[in-house]
Scaffold this active site. Structure first.
Site, PDB file in Angstrom:
ATOM      1  CD  GLU A 169      -2.844   1.038   2.461  1.00  0.00           C
ATOM      2  OE1 GLU A 169      -2.716   0.097   3.292  1.00  0.00           O
ATOM      3  OE2 GLU A 169      -3.763   1.862   2.485  1.00  0.00           O
TER       4      GLU A 169
ATOM      5  CB  ILE B 263       1.247  17.509  -1.822  1.00  0.00           C
ATOM      6  CG1 ILE B 263       1.916  16.430  -2.674  1.00  0.00           C
ATOM      7  CG2 ILE B 263       1.802  18.890  -2.147  1.00  0.00           C
ATOM      8  CD1 ILE B 263       1.887  16.671  -4.141  1.00  0.00           C
TER       9      ILE B 263
ATOM     10  CG  ASN C 227      -8.860  13.592  -1.283  1.00  0.00           C
ATOM     11  OD1 ASN C 227      -8.700  14.543  -2.050  1.00  0.00           O
ATOM     12  ND2 ASN C 227      -7.914  13.167  -0.470  1.00  0.00           N
TER      13      ASN C 227
ATOM     14  CE1 TYR D 240      -3.002   8.962  -4.833  1.00  0.00           C
ATOM     15  CE2 TYR D 240      -5.222   8.655  -4.021  1.00  0.00           C
ATOM     16  CZ  TYR D 240      -3.919   9.032  -3.805  1.00  0.00           C
ATOM     17  OH  TYR D 240      -3.537   9.480  -2.566  1.00  0.00           O
TER      18      TYR D 240
ATOM     19  CE  LYS E  53      -4.000  14.377 -12.920  1.00  0.00           C
ATOM     20  NZ  LYS E  53      -3.418  15.729 -12.950  1.00  0.00           N
TER      21      LYS E  53
HETATM   22  C1  LIG Z   1      -4.068  14.386  -3.186  1.00  0.00           C
HETATM   23  C2  LIG Z   1      -2.793  15.052  -3.655  1.00  0.00           C
HETATM   24  C3  LIG Z   1      -1.624  14.084  -3.494  1.00  0.00           C
HETATM   25  C4  LIG Z   1      -2.953  15.380  -5.159  1.00  0.00           C
HETATM   26  O1  LIG Z   1      -1.818  16.083  -5.586  1.00  0.00           O
HETATM   27  P1  LIG Z   1      -1.962  17.348  -6.556  1.00  0.00           P
HETATM   28  O2  LIG Z   1      -0.594  17.749  -6.950  1.00  0.00           O
HETATM   29  O3  LIG Z   1      -2.824  18.358  -5.906  1.00  0.00           O
HETATM   30  O4  LIG Z   1      -2.744  16.672  -7.776  1.00  0.00           O
HETATM   31  P2  LIG Z   1      -2.546  16.890  -9.350  1.00  0.00           P
HETATM   32  O5  LIG Z   1      -2.418  18.344  -9.634  1.00  0.00           O
HETATM   33  O6  LIG Z   1      -1.503  15.997  -9.848  1.00  0.00           O
HETATM   34  O7  LIG Z   1      -3.943  16.344  -9.883  1.00  0.00           O
HETATM   35  C5  LIG Z   1      -5.158  16.803  -9.321  1.00  0.00           C
HETATM   36  C6  LIG Z   1      -6.301  16.610 -10.295  1.00  0.00           C
HETATM   37  O8  LIG Z   1      -7.533  16.722  -9.571  1.00  0.00           O
HETATM   38  C7  LIG Z   1      -8.328  17.717 -10.174  1.00  0.00           C
HETATM   39  N1  LIG Z   1      -9.163  18.301  -9.126  1.00  0.00           N
HETATM   40  C8  LIG Z   1      -8.801  19.147  -8.151  1.00  0.00           C
HETATM   41  N2  LIG Z   1      -9.875  19.447  -7.397  1.00  0.00           N
HETATM   42  C9  LIG Z   1     -10.913  18.742  -7.903  1.00  0.00           C
HETATM   43  C10 LIG Z   1     -12.291  18.631  -7.574  1.00  0.00           C
HETATM   44  N3  LIG Z   1     -12.793  19.283  -6.526  1.00  0.00           N
HETATM   45  N4  LIG Z   1     -13.065  17.805  -8.315  1.00  0.00           N
HETATM   46  C11 LIG Z   1     -12.555  17.123  -9.353  1.00  0.00           C
HETATM   47  N5  LIG Z   1     -11.256  17.189  -9.732  1.00  0.00           N
HETATM   48  C12 LIG Z   1     -10.456  17.995  -9.013  1.00  0.00           C
HETATM   49  C13 LIG Z   1      -7.328  18.666 -10.793  1.00  0.00           C
HETATM   50  O9  LIG Z   1      -7.940  19.477 -11.773  1.00  0.00           O
HETATM   51  C14 LIG Z   1      -6.333  17.676 -11.379  1.00  0.00           C
HETATM   52  O10 LIG Z   1      -6.832  17.016 -12.524  1.00  0.00           O
HETATM   53  P3  LIG Z   1      -6.478  17.483 -14.043  1.00  0.00           P
HETATM   54  O11 LIG Z   1      -4.985  17.465 -14.157  1.00  0.00           O
HETATM   55  O12 LIG Z   1      -7.145  16.461 -14.879  1.00  0.00           O
HETATM   56  O13 LIG Z   1      -7.031  18.858 -14.209  1.00  0.00           O
HETATM   57  C15 LIG Z   1      -2.526  16.367  -2.872  1.00  0.00           C
HETATM   58  O14 LIG Z   1      -3.508  17.331  -3.204  1.00  0.00           O
HETATM   59  C16 LIG Z   1      -2.522  16.146  -1.359  1.00  0.00           C
HETATM   60  O15 LIG Z   1      -1.584  15.579  -0.850  1.00  0.00           O
HETATM   61  N6  LIG Z   1      -3.562  16.596  -0.642  1.00  0.00           N
HETATM   62  C17 LIG Z   1      -3.595  16.548   0.835  1.00  0.00           C
HETATM   63  C18 LIG Z   1      -3.465  15.160   1.465  1.00  0.00           C
HETATM   64  C19 LIG Z   1      -4.285  14.106   0.758  1.00  0.00           C
HETATM   65  O16 LIG Z   1      -5.461  14.268   0.496  1.00  0.00           O
HETATM   66  N7  LIG Z   1      -3.595  12.996   0.451  1.00  0.00           N
HETATM   67  C20 LIG Z   1      -4.205  11.871  -0.235  1.00  0.00           C
HETATM   68  C21 LIG Z   1      -4.793  10.931   0.727  1.00  0.00           C
HETATM   69  S1  LIG Z   1      -5.514   9.506  -0.077  1.00  0.00           S
END
Ligand SMILES: CC(C)(COP(=O)(O)OP(=O)(O)OC[C@H]1O[C@@H](n2cnc3c(N)ncnc32)[C@H](O)[C@@H]1OP(=O)(O)O)[C@@H](O)C(=O)NCCC(=O)NCCS
Length: 188
Positions: free
Chosen positions: A96, A101, A140, A147, A149
């Site tokens: 897992e 971020i 989320n 994931y 992507k």
């Molecule tokens: C989850 C996380 C790792 C994603 O990383 P990130 O760099 O923000 O994500 P990316 O930019 O690579 O991709 C995000 C995608 O989600 C989309 N997105 C963002 N908000 C969204 C929403 N409310 N609804 C739908 N899509 C959404 C973005 O547009 C992007 O997609 P696209 O490239 O097709 O436009 C990061 O935001 C994070 O660590 N968040 C806090 C902790 C967390 O939630 N961790 C995951 C636990 S499972």
């Protein structure tokens, strides 16, 4: 060091702990993870010490990003989050992973997807895993999209497996197999 294009992974240091405490007390960051209590510096120091006793492949790595928009020098790498494999099962070649971020300035700019891709590449190509999976809250969408992507697909919906803001939410189990990872590589 595990090196990608805009992100790279390094070991975390004790001096990183204040950043972790900051992130883990940010409600927007913790919305997507299983942290529902204030985290103190002492909590995090205890966590850090325990983490160092884990097998090396399950230790937490710091995610550093190259911020090309910062105007700083091309070598300006910045700590923006953490990731790790957990529950590696060497018989099943399964693990897992978790990612966070914490620096919100780096959300929605593709860094999370790139970090997941790099972690998965490490998992399949270096650790010789066959199956990588993760758990994500249905609430989320940013994480789910990142994931997807990176090549993960929904495997199981764990119904009402988490409770937040007074209501149960489903937890999604997503996974990727090595053969799927290899087919993505062939397609590119
Ligand atoms: C989850 C996380 C790792 C994603 O990383 P990130 O760099 O923000 O994500 P990316 O930019 O690579 O991709 C995000 C995608 O989600 C989309 N997105 C963002 N908000 C969204 C929403 N409310 N609804 C739908 N899509 C959404 C973005 O547009 C992007 O997609 P696209 O490239 O097709 O436009 C990061 O935001 C994070 O660590 N968040 C806090 C902790 C967390 O939630 N961790 C995951 C636990 S499972």
């Amino acid at each position: 060091m595990i090196i990608g294009e805009r992100v790279r992974f390094r070991g975390v240091e004790r001096s990183d702990i204040p950043r972790f405490v900051e992130w883990l007390n940010d409600p927007e960051v913790t919305e997507g993870i299983m942290v529902h209590y204030p985290i103190s510096q002492a909590d995090e120091e205890g966590w850090f010490d325990r983490m160092l006793t884990h097998p090396v492949d399950e230790r937490v790595m710091g995610i550093e990003a190259m911020d090309i928009t910062s105007g700083a020098s091309a070598e300006a790498w910045k700590l923006i989050g953490t990731c790790s494999f957990q529950r590696i099962d060497w018989r099943l070649q399964s693990a897992e992973f978790g990612i966070l971020i914490g620096d919100k300035n780096f959300w929605n700019r593709g860094y999370g997807t790139e970090a997941v891709r790099l972690l998965v590449q490490h998992g399949f190509n270096t650790l010789n895993l066959n199956r990588i999976f993760l758990h994500v809250f249905e609430t989320n969408p940013r994480a789910i999209r990142a994931y997807e992507k990176a090549g993960f697909t929904l495997e199981v919906r764990e119904r009402q497996a988490e409770f937040k803001h007074g209501r149960y939410i489903d937890v999604l189990l997503m996974s990727m197999l090595k053969k799927e990872f290899l087919s993505i590589g062939e397609a590119q």
